[in-house]
Design an enzyme around this catalytic site. Sequence first.
Site, PDB file in Angstrom:
ATOM      1  N   HIS A   1       0.851  -1.178   0.000  1.00 56.34           N
ATOM      2  CA  HIS A   1       0.000   0.000   0.000  1.00 56.34           C
ATOM      3  C   HIS A   1       0.892   1.235   0.000  1.00 56.34           C
ATOM      4  O   HIS A   1       1.861   1.302   0.742  1.00 56.34           O
ATOM      5  CB  HIS A   1      -0.894   0.023   1.247  1.00 56.34           C
ATOM      6  CG  HIS A   1      -1.725   1.262   1.343  1.00 56.34           C
ATOM      7  ND1 HIS A   1      -2.921   1.392   0.665  1.00 56.34           N
ATOM      8  CD2 HIS A   1      -1.522   2.427   1.985  1.00 56.34           C
ATOM      9  CE1 HIS A   1      -3.413   2.594   0.899  1.00 56.34           C
ATOM     10  NE2 HIS A   1      -2.594   3.253   1.701  1.00 56.34           N
TER      11      HIS A   1
ATOM     12  N   ASP B   1     -15.128   2.425   7.294  1.00 53.06           N
ATOM     13  CA  ASP B   1     -14.151   3.376   6.747  1.00 53.06           C
ATOM     14  C   ASP B   1     -14.780   4.250   5.668  1.00 53.06           C
ATOM     15  O   ASP B   1     -14.474   5.433   5.559  1.00 53.06           O
ATOM     16  CB  ASP B   1     -12.925   2.640   6.195  1.00 53.06           C
ATOM     17  CG  ASP B   1     -11.874   3.634   5.724  1.00 53.06           C
ATOM     18  OD1 ASP B   1     -11.374   4.389   6.583  1.00 53.06           O
ATOM     19  OD2 ASP B   1     -11.598   3.715   4.513  1.00 53.06           O
TER      20      ASP B   1
ATOM     21  N   ARG C   1     -14.759  12.511   7.475  1.00 54.08           N
ATOM     22  CA  ARG C   1     -13.481  13.171   7.789  1.00 54.08           C
ATOM     23  C   ARG C   1     -13.104  14.171   6.700  1.00 54.08           C
ATOM     24  O   ARG C   1     -12.579  15.254   6.980  1.00 54.08           O
ATOM     25  CB  ARG C   1     -12.374  12.111   7.945  1.00 54.08           C
ATOM     26  CG  ARG C   1     -12.494  11.319   9.231  1.00 54.08           C
ATOM     27  CD  ARG C   1     -11.591  10.100   9.201  1.00 54.08           C
ATOM     28  NE  ARG C   1     -10.197  10.456   9.016  1.00 54.08           N
ATOM     29  CZ  ARG C   1      -9.277   9.656   8.453  1.00 54.08           C
ATOM     30  NH1 ARG C   1      -9.605   8.453   8.048  1.00 54.08           N
ATOM     31  NH2 ARG C   1      -8.043  10.063   8.325  1.00 54.08           N
TER      32      ARG C   1
ATOM     33  N   SER D   1      -7.596   3.551   9.396  1.00 49.88           N
ATOM     34  CA  SER D   1      -8.311   3.522   8.114  1.00 49.88           C
ATOM     35  C   SER D   1      -7.561   2.637   7.108  1.00 49.88           C
ATOM     36  O   SER D   1      -8.139   1.734   6.495  1.00 49.88           O
ATOM     37  CB  SER D   1      -8.443   4.964   7.598  1.00 49.88           C
ATOM     38  OG  SER D   1      -8.713   5.003   6.230  1.00 49.88           O
TER      39      SER D   1
ATOM     40  N   LYS E   1      -8.449  -1.760   6.132  1.00 52.58           N
ATOM     41  CA  LYS E   1      -8.715  -2.232   4.768  1.00 52.58           C
ATOM     42  C   LYS E   1      -7.693  -3.288   4.344  1.00 52.58           C
ATOM     43  O   LYS E   1      -8.027  -4.279   3.715  1.00 52.58           O
ATOM     44  CB  LYS E   1      -8.703  -1.046   3.798  1.00 52.58           C
ATOM     45  CG  LYS E   1      -9.936  -0.172   3.954  1.00 52.58           C
ATOM     46  CD  LYS E   1      -9.900   1.060   3.079  1.00 52.58           C
ATOM     47  CE  LYS E   1      -8.938   2.098   3.591  1.00 52.58           C
ATOM     48  NZ  LYS E   1      -9.040   3.413   3.013  1.00 52.58           N
TER      49      LYS E   1
END
Length: 463
Positions: A110, A189, A196, A211, A215
């Site tokens: 990621h 999320d 947010r 967050s 995931k």
Amino acid sequence: DRSVSRGLGDVYKRQVIINVYFKGAKLFMRMVDIILKKRDGGHLTKEEINFFIEGYVKGDIPDYQVSALLMTIVYKGMEKDEIFNLTEAMINSGETCDLSSIPGVKVDKHSTGGVGDKTSLVLGPMVASCGAKLAKMSGRGLGHTGGTLDKLESIPGFNISLSSEEFLEQVKNIGMAIIGQTGDLVPADKKLYALRDVTGTVDSIPLIAASIMSKKIASGSDTILLDVKYGNGAFMKNLEDARILAKTMVEIGNFFGRDTRAEITDMSEPLGKAIGNNLEVKEAALTLLGKGPKDLTELCLDSGSTMLVQAKIASDKERARQMLLEHLENGDAFEVLCKFVKAQGGDESYIRDLSKFPIARYKAEVRSPIAGYISKINALEIGLSAMKLGAGREKKEDRIDMSAGILLNKKIGDAVKKDELLATIYTERPNYESVLKDVYNAFEIVNEEVGTKPIVIETIEWI
Ligand code: URA
């Protein structure tokens, strides 16, 4: 009533905690008490965090109360166990992906996002060609950062929505698949991030870490490599914050039993030379053919080495790097890109013949009025300029032009002659004059030679 509860002070607060503790039931929990507790520096229990996440996802707790809690978290932070509990509650809010039918170690990576970040398109085929299994869910771009899904969709026919059977089968057969996040993965999320985004509560390390990691963990891979970017084109503007975020996420991943490591990488200039969707796909393909920019190639070799060690395909990073170089040189990694594109419905002939990609109607050059050395290329400015040219979205609903963007001709440290090309812009929009100026202003040119920084600043393997 809030004014009453404030007036009662400590006695009231003690009473609330006793109620919750002894009777245990959610019945006695009130969102306002959780907000007050956090506001006053308290520590949230697992039950309180579950209550808030479950209640919000079900629609029992309104946006305004959740906004207030999020803002207190921005200011008060969270302890480690609160962050773990938040991540767990978010994972439990939806379904999780079961990858156990795919043989071998399943790897995932990621990136916290940046400008010109097409790493997944290069790294995926590289590690898959060495035998790793990458089952990846990606996102779309917003604002100055691009998204992998948008880039992939610039390849005609490419399908980002596979059924879970197709997804698993593809990873088994060719070693990789990249799809959009499925609807039922971490619904908490989706709701929280949207809130947010409009309440000034994105910039909080505990919230960002929970967050991202909820995931990643729900996606089911055994290992996770995080690329935490810092610099003016990234979420984290300085090295210290990037380090804290990286460590927090590594701790979360390890807590949930996943081999999680992180790299802190430089995003003070765009990654590679292409910014914009089909421009980046072309650059990714060229990189797999050994003709890519140095920083992108080096980042993929470094990240890929860590991923192969995580997958237990190589015993150390040095050996892993050798394997990756071999698979780049013998063309295997490029072939995996072609197979991956074809398997997801994309027209593979575009990857084999990059001249087939459409080129934007308008093309204009930015040249240097002076000779010198490039000391800065403001990644944020370049990302925003690419967005204005049509390569990105200002709002979620905006349509993007796949051929729009910027090709840099220079990187930090390069010498430049007077009138030499700095960058070329591509757009479908005729009124691009002011963007040309912005792109020029993103460059800083000095008289003295300029040194370059390594792309990977540090690696965090275990805390
Ligand atoms: N990316 C995410 O997925 N979540 C955040 O909170 C920030 C960036």
